[in-house]
Scaffold this active site. Structure first.
Site, mmCIF file in Angstrom:
data_model
loop_
_atom_site.group_PDB
_atom_site.id
_atom_site.type_symbol
_atom_site.label_atom_id
_atom_site.label_comp_id
_atom_site.label_asym_id
_atom_site.label_seq_id
_atom_site.Cartn_x
_atom_site.Cartn_y
_atom_site.Cartn_z
ATOM 1 N N GLY A 76 0.937 -1.159 0.015
ATOM 2 C CA GLY A 76 0.195 -0.150 -0.085
ATOM 3 C C GLY A 76 0.904 1.148 -0.033
ATOM 4 O O GLY A 76 0.670 2.124 -0.818
ATOM 5 N N CYS A 77 1.852 1.363 0.787
ATOM 6 C CA CYS A 77 2.751 2.583 0.867
ATOM 7 C C CYS A 77 3.479 2.605 -0.461
ATOM 8 O O CYS A 77 3.768 3.706 -0.782
ATOM 9 C CB CYS A 77 3.682 2.260 1.927
ATOM 10 S SG CYS A 77 2.976 2.158 3.446
#
Length: 159
Positions: free
Chosen positions: A48-49
């Site tokens: 996600g990051c």
């Protein structure tokens, strides 16, 4: 744990000086007179990051064209941030807040729901600081995917 105080539009942006991926000191005050997007993410090189960082990377030209600088903050050490920068060609400063002091100042650390369980950790959050150092937008618990497009819309920029 006590709930972290959240910032709102109109609040003064908490000042900070942190170390970037190259070991240099970067302060919010370095960008006085400019608009700054300060975003907090849980951990470098996680799916996600990475998605979020790459979205900022791919939008940086148009964000800068509209007068915005982007700063990404995590609790990762500078060496890990350097690896992230190089691996994913991140083209903006990644700042290390290992003691979480800036996370706490911005209300970007606290209780969150992770897979149906309450945990304490980094709250994926984004703040837009105006030229005078005032919070223009305070967005908490944002989604990694689609966040930059949503932010651009809130800022009145074309997607």
């Amino acid at each position: 744990m006590t709930e972290t105080t959240r910032l709102e539009a109109g609040d003064p942006a908490p000042q900070f000086t942190l170390t970037d991926q190259d070991g240099a000191s970067v302060s919010l005050g370095d960008f006085a007179g400019q608009k700054v997007v300060v975003y907090f993410y849980p951990a470098a090189m996680t799916p996600g990051c990475t998605t979020q960082a790459c979205d900022f990377r791919d939008s940086l030209g148009s964000l800068k064209g509209a007068g915005y600088q982007v700063l990404g903050l995590s609790k990762d050490a500078p060496a890990k941030l350097k690896e992230f920068q190089e691996h994913d060609r991140v083209n903006f400063p990644l700042l290390s807040d290992e003691d979480l002091s800036v996370h706490h100042a911005y209300g970007a650390y606290g209780v969150k729901n992770l897979y149906g369980k309450e945990v304490t950790g980094v709250l994926r959050s984004t703040f837009v600081v105006d030229e005078s150092g005032t919070i223009q937008l305070a967005l908490y618990n944002v989604k990694a995917t689609g966040h930059v497009a949503s932010l651009r819309k809130k800022l009145g920029l074309d997607a």
